[in-house]
Design a protein around this motif. Structure first.
Motif, short mmCIF file in Angstrom:
data_model
loop_
_atom_site.label_atom_id
_atom_site.label_comp_id
_atom_site.label_asym_id
_atom_site.label_seq_id
_atom_site.Cartn_x
_atom_site.Cartn_y
_atom_site.Cartn_z
N THR A 135 26.34 16.34 105.71
CA THR A 135 26.35 15.11 104.26
C THR A 135 27.81 15.96 103.58
O THR A 135 28.14 15.46 102.10
N ASP B 199 23.48 20.51 102.06
CA ASP B 199 23.47 19.40 102.29
C ASP B 199 22.40 18.95 103.66
O ASP B 199 22.26 20.13 104.34
N VAL C 162 24.26 16.03 109.59
CA VAL C 162 24.16 15.07 110.71
C VAL C 162 23.79 14.12 111.78
O VAL C 162 23.12 13.41 112.06
N ARG D 146 30.85 9.38 103.21
CA ARG D 146 30.12 10.86 103.40
C ARG D 146 29.48 10.65 105.11
O ARG D 146 29.58 8.94 105.58
N ASP E 146 27.03 10.82 107.61
CA ASP E 146 25.43 9.31 107.51
C ASP E 146 25.57 8.27 107.13
O ASP E 146 25.11 7.90 107.74
#
Length: 758
Positions: free
Chosen positions: A88, A95, A98, A222, A224
């Motif tokens: 991320t 972070d 993902v 991002r 994700d």
């Protein structure tokens, strides 16, 4: 790597598609972030499905437990795998991972989705891999010492450390780090750039172009939020490209002539990845009470000098008013904004009437010019700039970089920060932090610990002495004499005692200090690639005086001159320099001819100034013509050379003068060898310090590496042994230089603090 390099706003086609889609849909409510995000995600799905469907089966999504376990079984059987992470962001503590990208031979490149979220509900979506299962599979790889291949592994090591709760094994290979050893003369180091340059022959052109076209698709989004079925191709492909690039690099290192470079890579650079990742993760404590005091102090200083500047400007109010009356459309503010280059130039040159000695920058207001203007106002502005830089760049900026999770500063370290292989850092740049103003003192040991650092004493001159094989230089170190005083004594033909900085009673020996400083300046100039003009400017003497010092030095140390000429000749033959440990520095222009010749549009049919020419015309400018011009150009000064080149152009012959580039490359020869060898030695020392079990048991941990100094911290009760080990281990890192190394270790409460005797 952390985030996809995707969706570039410069892509007209993608922008057009997005706009078209937006037209067909109802306009979202103003500031409706979720609606905009959903629109973007749907557009990505549509474009991927439409254009990339034919490549779907080349890559796999691993979600089911049995599929994941089977893939890891295959990885363990092979014993080697390329790995990459999608995250991320770049914060290694906050972070999330993902997804994980993997490729091992005999399998398809695969992507394991872990933490993709819904763009509507902002929650983790279903149908992803079981996180605990993936962790267990990675644990199996760690326990079995699977060889992991990375591209920029220092980031992946840290983000996976956060994901797993403990560190990964040291990487087996890093294609980014390897690329620096294969060639330094390259700007594009990203995985995609490297793969495109060296491995694109492995796939058909259409596939590469199609996939490359979509590399920018997710830019600013991002990962994700990216739908799994849309992003897995790109993610999995990163692992595939990393593995293919590894195979290409391995072919290079397997060649017998590259054995020394490979040894440096495997035994120094690869282990150093774990060290740099650890230093970033460990961070360093910051004394926030001191930063608060410094901020208050320097803001007061800034206010004081600002008031002085305006008081000085007020002395010219009559001239300012007169100027404004004549130049009614002027852009001067009231009061004049001296931070504006245009307004400051108007004040200094048009209103006050100062004369700028720099003819190339007649209205310049840079530091070098303001120093030459000899004006109280300019001196004040320089003082203001110095204070403001310390305040904005360090005192205010450093506390903002403190990680809230642990209250420490975590700088980024780059083990190939320069062409010579020297270490660098950023956020902040530790090499640039001034020794003055108490700023380094903000960096402090953790509670209950001391900060301990050791640097190599005269590391680069010792390496130069080894390379030259000069008896006098080597003997100075072996007998404990000062090198620069020894060299000055022989160069100036005066006794050694008359070239020392101090008399035996401790008083300053002015003439001795001057002699020593001048010779030191010349020697450092040789090592750092500076010419006579640069050395002269630094020493405050003329170019001729600097040249005379160089001549005297070479006469006293003929082996030094002999070595330098030999090193230049070797570099001209190979195109690169080589350090004691095998690092190469490729010099772009070192193999160039001083003057290049080409025929222009008005190519001469018969050019015969001194000799008969053949009737047959060759595309290559003849040797006779080259010799004719070379003889004239070699004897000419810069202005005369320009005239000769213009004269040749009229005859249809284009002459390219490479003198400047060639001279610069030649100056970098010694620098590449000496500074590169010093970098290798310091890196070897870092690896040895990090891996020393006794230091680990004593609680020592590395915090920073700045130039030739390694700085760490340890519990106060263990400081005596740690200090001793630190120096000894760093000295033992040298196994190539015959001149004995010396390390000075210092103990303090904080960086650049008073030395504590232990």
């Amino acid at each position: 790597m952390a985030l996809f390099d995707t969706y570039s706003r410069s892509s007209k086609e993608i922008d057009a598609a997005l706009k078209e889609k937006l037209k067909k849909k109802a306009q979202p409510k103003k500031n409706s972030k979720s609606n905009n995000l959903l629109t973007r995600v749907n557009m990505i799905k549509e474009r991927v499905e439409k254009n990339l469907g034919e490549y779907k089966n080349d890559y796999k999504i691993l979600i089911k437990d049995e599929e994941i376990i089977e893939y890891f079984d295959h990885m363990l059987a092979n014993g080697i795998c390329a790995i990459d992470t999608e995250t991320t962001g770049l914060n290694i503590f906050q972070d999330k991972v993902v997804g994980i990208c993997l490729y091992t031979e005999g399998e398809k490149a695969s992507y394991i989705p872990l933490n993709h979220i819904s763009s509507i509900y902002q929650t983790r979506i279903q149908n992803q891999a079981d996180i605990d299962l993936v962790k267990k599979q990675l644990e199996r790889c760690i326990d079995s010492n699977v060889k992991f291949i990375y591209h920029n592994g220092k980031f992946d090591l840290n983000i996976l450390h956060t994901f797993l709760g403990h560190k990964m094994n040291c990487p087996y290979w890093d294609t980014l780090v390897a690329s620096y050893l294969i060639t330094n003369d390259e700007n594009q180091r990203s995985l995609k750039d490297q793969y495109s340059k060296y491995c694109s022959h492995l796939e058909n052109k259409e596939k590469i172009e199609t996939l490359s076209h979509f590399n920018d698709l997710f830019d600013g989004l991002r990962f994700d939020y990216v739908p799994i079925e849309s992003g897995y191709i790109y993610a999995a492909r990163d692992a595939y490209m990393t593995y293919m690039l590894y195979k290409h690099q391995k072919e290079f290192f397997d060649k017998p002539e590259n054995k020394d470079v490979f040894d440096l890579f495997i035994n120094t650079e690869v282990p150093l990845i774990e060290v740099t990742a650890s230093m970033t993760r460990t961070g360093v404590a910051i004394n926030t009470e001191l930063t608060d005091r410094l901020e208050k102090e320097y803001k007061e200083k800034l206010d004081t000098i600002t008031s002085k500047i305006y008081s000085e400007i007020d002395k010219f109010q009559d001239q300012i008013i007169k100027y404004k009356m004549i130049h009614y459309n002027n852009k001067l503010q009231d009061p004049i904004n001296f931070n504006s280059n245009d307004q400051l130039a108007t004040l200094l040159y048009d209103i006050i009437g100062l004369q700028n000695p720099d003819k190339e920058k007649p209205r310049g207001v840079g530091e070098d010019i303001l120093k030459k203007l000899n004006s109280p106002l300019c001196d004040m502005i320089l003082e203001y700039r110095g204070i403001n830089k310390l305040l904005s760049t360090y005192i205010e900026a450093i506390p903002k970089k403190i990680e809230p999770i642990d209250g420490r500063l975590h700088a980024q370290f780059n083990q190939n920060g320069a062409d010579t292989g020297r270490f660098s850092s950023s956020d902040p740049n530790l090499q640039n932090i001034p020794t003055s103003a108490g700023i380094r003192c903000m960096f402090t040991a953790s509670p209950g610990m001391y900060m301990v650092g050791a640097d190599f004493s005269q590391q680069e001159p010792r390496i130069l002495a080894h390379l030259c094989g000069d008896h006098n230089m080597i003997n100075a170190y072996k007998t404990g004499k000062d090198l620069y005083s020894t060299m000055a004594s022989l160069a100036f033909k005066v006794p050694y005692e008359d070239c020392k900085e101090f008399y035996p009673d401790g008083t300053t020996n002015k003439e001795g200090k001057k002699r020593r400083s001048q010779i030191k300046g010349v020697v450092l100039g040789l090592m750092y690639g500076r010419g006579d003009a640069s050395v002269g400017e630094q020493l405050g003497i003329t170019v001729d005086e600097a040249r005379a010092l160089s001549t005297a030095l070479f006469e006293a140390f003929p082996k030094m001159k002999e070595y330098i000429e030999k090193a230049k000749a070797e570099a001209k033959k190979t195109g690169y320099t080589t350090t004691l440990w095998g690092r190469r520095r490729y010099l772009k222009h070192i193999m160039d001819e001083r003057f290049e010749y080409h025929y222009g549009i008005n190519r001469p049919v018969n050019f015969d100034p001194l000799f008969d020419s053949d009737d047959d015309i060759d595309n290559e400018v003849s040797k006779d013509i080259k010799d004719y011009y070379n003889q004239r150009l070699e004897k000419a000064n810069f202005t005369q050379r320009r005239k000769i080149i213009d004269e040749a152009l009229k005859e249809g012959i284009i002459i390219i003068d490479n003198s400047g580039y060639l001279a610069e490359s030649e100056r970098q020869v010694v620098n590449g060898i000496v500074q590169g060898s010093a970098a290798d030695m310091t890196k070897r020392a870092m690896v040895a310090l990090y891996n020393n079990q006794e230091l680990k048991d004593l609680g020592f941990r590395l915090l920073m590496s700045v130039h030739d100094e390694n700085i760490g911290e340890c519990p106060k009760e263990n400081i005596v042994r740690v200090r001793e080990l630190l120096s000894n281990i760093m000295i033992e890192a040298n196994n190539k230089c015959s001149v004995p190394m010396k390390c000075d270790a210092e103990v303090s409460e904080y960086w650049y603090g008073p030395s504590i005797q232990v």
